[in-house]
Enzyme design. Structure first.
Site, PDB file in Angstrom:
ATOM      1  CG  ASN A 194      49.752  33.275  45.709  1.00 19.24           C
ATOM      2  OD1 ASN A 194      50.782  33.760  45.223  1.00 19.24           O
ATOM      3  ND2 ASN A 194      49.743  32.621  46.861  1.00 19.24           N
ATOM      4  CD  GLU A 195      52.863  29.905  47.022  1.00 21.07           C
ATOM      5  OE1 GLU A 195      53.969  30.487  46.993  1.00 21.07           O
ATOM      6  OE2 GLU A 195      52.494  29.153  47.936  1.00 21.07           O
ATOM      7  CE1 TYR A 225      57.836  29.956  53.300  1.00 20.21           C
ATOM      8  CE2 TYR A 225      58.151  28.742  55.368  1.00 20.21           C
ATOM      9  CZ  TYR A 225      57.527  29.740  54.640  1.00 20.21           C
ATOM     10  OH  TYR A 225      56.595  30.550  55.251  1.00 20.21           O
ATOM     11  CD  GLU A 231      54.433  35.016  47.868  1.00 17.41           C
ATOM     12  OE1 GLU A 231      53.235  35.016  47.534  1.00 17.41           O
ATOM     13  OE2 GLU A 231      54.910  34.269  48.754  1.00 17.41           O
ATOM     14  CD1 TRP A 274      55.774  36.650  52.040  1.00 21.33           C
ATOM     15  CD2 TRP A 274      54.551  37.673  50.478  1.00 21.33           C
ATOM     16  NE1 TRP A 274      54.450  36.520  52.396  1.00 21.33           N
ATOM     17  CE2 TRP A 274      53.679  37.144  51.452  1.00 21.33           C
ATOM     18  CE3 TRP A 274      54.019  38.376  49.411  1.00 21.33           C
ATOM     19  CZ2 TRP A 274      52.293  37.315  51.383  1.00 21.33           C
ATOM     20  CZ3 TRP A 274      52.649  38.536  49.347  1.00 21.33           C
ATOM     21  CH2 TRP A 274      51.804  38.019  50.323  1.00 21.33           C
ATOM     22  CE  LYS A 322      58.585  33.906  54.745  1.00 17.53           C
ATOM     23  NZ  LYS A 322      57.517  33.312  55.611  1.00 17.53           N
TER      24      LYS A 322
HETATM   25  C1  GCU Z   1      53.639  31.659  50.117  1.00 17.65           C
HETATM   26  C2  GCU Z   1      52.347  32.393  49.947  1.00 17.65           C
HETATM   27  C3  GCU Z   1      52.200  33.567  50.855  1.00 17.65           C
HETATM   28  C4  GCU Z   1      52.802  33.250  52.209  1.00 17.65           C
HETATM   29  C5  GCU Z   1      54.268  33.008  52.012  1.00 17.65           C
HETATM   30  C6  GCU Z   1      54.947  32.696  53.339  1.00 17.65           C
HETATM   31  O1  GCU Z   1      54.425  31.740  49.078  1.00 17.65           O
HETATM   32  O2  GCU Z   1      52.050  32.805  48.645  1.00 17.65           O
HETATM   33  O3  GCU Z   1      50.846  33.855  50.971  1.00 17.65           O
HETATM   34  O4  GCU Z   1      52.578  34.269  53.113  1.00 17.65           O
HETATM   35  O5  GCU Z   1      54.452  31.903  51.186  1.00 17.65           O
HETATM   36  O6  GCU Z   1      54.928  31.532  53.713  1.00 17.65           O
HETATM   37  O7  GCU Z   1      55.435  33.604  53.970  1.00 17.65           O
END
Ligand code: GCU
Length: 584
Positions: A405-406, A461, A493, A538, A558
């Site tokens: 992941n990322e 974001y 996500e 997410w 979230k």
């Molecule tokens: C990212 C990440 C998550 C995180 C999410 C966020 O994409 O993969 O683990 O919680 O962003 O910032 O809410």
């Protein structure tokens, strides 16, 4: 007095007991015993790391009671930011195991565990969220046994997921404890601990594969076992491999049919071993820019889901998993990703039964490709992928692997490293698509993926509070990626933080209205694009994070459900969006 398990005192056969790949999940039947040691254990933190030299491996002095499974951080008052080491002790009377070989199996201990029985060191394991078993026949005593486990949850760059990562190799946000990932680094014995007794040279491995074949499908069953005659039965009917089944007996979200597979081993006509497994027969794959299930395009609707609950921390409880997955089904969801680590086996039992499609993810979150620890991290990421695939390869519900992941991709070797992870997963299991979740879809790494798992946050974001801009930005990004790769895209996500009970009209950041509105709009953008094979909001529920100025109450808000599993407005909105889908 030590327990003499086998007349000729043969040592445990590590191959059948420990090799993760061949470690069948414990079960109790006429030939096997799985004795659950979960419950109240003795516990003690060891902040000065003196336990070893003080001989705590023979018994933990002045302990407090602690529940297993469970993290210690939210359970033991004052231990929130303690990452270990810490010691656990469990005393038990030996159940009737006869002359079987015996091991102790842990479903998950985060992060590294060392284990002793009656003062004798059984072994160690590195890496959370995946099971390990240690042979113990020779160390067992008739009567009372003393099991001691030292668990070290401390962060390190030489671990996966890495911690204490220099800022230039992270997303640039500061957390305490110093993690590079956005969830709390809970530590402890997080899943069941079982004393497992199995016949010598019994059934040690099982591998299933379903292949579509004309109007039906064929089930291939591979059994690894000691010498003797192996027989198979499906739903009580004797079968041989390959066994043909009609299409209507296949597993899918609309009808998650499970069949009982029975495997028996006889020597000289005597039943030596027996293993049963509920199996769903289905085929997952990719064709062009479509994700297929049983040969038909499938659309994933669901969530990224953490194993996180108040007090338990990352400790698992079937009741929590049942509520989560039943709520998903109630909303009309048919899928979730095990973010950002393999989930508990009982959760997958429920997913198999409810027909939920799972993207199973390794614990490799926040990988970066620099510094002297890189080779070790890569080796661990490969090992954890292998352990995950070995554990879950026979699962109907698991339809794809996510090997990271990322990962941070702005390094010369990053694409090759991700390519190696994807290729390794495909080599271990060629029956499922492979990918990794990325917020950097323009990096060359995605070439190695069969499906593009996209993490995107337009409206949060990027372009915060600008709903229209967020919609068009997502549309453009999806079209661009599809134009470049022509692969299926799952948006793994997207979403926004919403503090429970925070309301605003018109919708404003952090309000439930803004979260619901953004999610609905982005789902509509995705729905206009047939190559988008799924949308995972997410996140399923709010979850604990480390402390950060961008994480009020050390919570990621979230979730469309609160951490206590109460619905936010977005949950109701999703129900309206998803309730008319056929595969409810
Ligand atoms: C990212 C990440 C998550 C995180 C999410 C966020 O994409 O993969 O683990 O919680 O962003 O910032 O809410």
């Amino acid at each position: 007095m030590t327990h003499a398990p086998h007349p000729d005192n043969r040592p445990d056969d590590p191959a059948s007991l420990t090799q993760t790949g061949r470690m069948l999940r414990p079960q109790t039947n006429g030939c096997r015993v799985a004795h659950d040691l979960s419950g109240v254990w003795s516990f003690r933190l060891d902040p000065d790391d003196e336990g070893r030299e003080r001989g705590w491996c023979r018994g933990v002095p002045e302990p407090v009671p602690a529940g297993v499974p469970g993290s210690w951080n939210e359970q033991v008052p004052g231990a929130r930011d303690e990452l270990g080491p810490a010691w656990y002790e469990r005393r038990f009377e030996l159940p009737p195991v006869g002359d079987r070989q015996v091991g102790i199996r842990f479903g998950s201990a985060v992060y590294a565990a060392e284990v002793w029985l009656n003062g004798e060191r059984l072994g160690e394991h590195e890496g959370g969220h995946l099971p390990f078993m240690l042979p113990c026949s020779a160390a067992l005593a008739d009567g009372e046994n003393v099991l001691v486990v030292r668990v070290d949850g401390r962060l390190g760059r030489d671990r996966v997921p890495p911690g204490l990562v220099p800022a230039e190799h992270t997303h640039g946000v500061t957390f305490h404890p110093d993690v590079s990932f956005d969830f709390f680094p809970f530590a402890g014995i997080h899943r069941k601990v079982e004393l497992v007794a199995t016949p010598w040279l019994g059934i040690s491995g099982l591998r299933l594969e379903t292949v579509l074949d004309g109007a039906g499908a064929a089930l291939f069953v591979q059994v690894e076992a000691g010498e003797g005659e192996v027989t198979l039965a499906l739903d009580g009917e004797r079968i041989t491999s390959p066994h043909r089944v009609e299409r209507e007996r296949l597993w899918c979200p609309q009808s998650p049919r499970l069949h009982l597979l029975e495997v028996e081993l006889r020597r000289g006509g005597t039943l030596v071993d027996r293993y049963t497994l509920p199996v769903g027969l289905r085929v997952a794959g990719v064709e062009g820019d479509r994700l297929l299930l049983n040969g038909e395009p499938v659309e994933l609707r669901g969530f990224g889901r953490h194993e996180d609950f108040p007090v338990l921390g990352r400790g698992t409880a079937p009741a929590v998993a049942a509520r989560d997955l039943l709520l998903m089904r109630q909303l009309g969801a048919n899928s979730f990703r095990t973010a950002h680590y393999p989930c508990d086996e009982e959760t997958l039992d429920i997913a198999d039964r409810l027909g939920l499609l799972v993207i199973a993810e390794t614990p490799a979150v926040g990988l970066y490709f620099a510094d002297e620890d890189l080779p070790r991290r890569q080796e661990l990421a490969l090992r954890f992928a292998a352990e995950l695939i070995a554990r879950d390869r026979n699962r109907a519900c698991v339809i794809a692997w996510s090997v990271a992941n990322e990962p941070r991709m702005n390094y010369p070797g990053a694409a090759a490293a991700l390519g190696q992870l994807c290729d390794a997963a495909r080599a271990l299991d060629g029956t499922r698509p492979v990918g990794y979740a990325t917020d950097l879809p323009d990096s060359p790494g995605v070439d190695a993926a069969d499906v593009i798992f996209l993490n995107a946050y337009p409206g949060w974001y990027k372009y915060p509070a600008r709903l229209e801009t967020a919609e068009s930005a997502l549309g453009e990004q999806l079209d661009r990626i599809h134009g470049q790769h022509g692969k299926p895209i799952v948006i793994t996500e997207f979403g926004a933080d919403a503090i429970p009970g925070s309301h605003a009209d018109p919708p404003a950041l952090w309000s439930e209205e803004y979260q619901a509105e953004l999610i609905e709009r982005l789902i509509r953008v995705a729905a206009q694009r047939p190559f988008v094979a799924g949308t995972h909001v997410w996140a399923f529920a709010d979850f604990a994070t480390a402390q950060g100025t961008h994480r009020p109450q050390s919570i990621n808000f979230k979730g469309v459900f609160t951490r206590e599993r109460q619905p936010k407005l977005a949950a109701r909105r999703l129900n309206i969006l998803w309730r008319n889908h056929a595969d409810r």
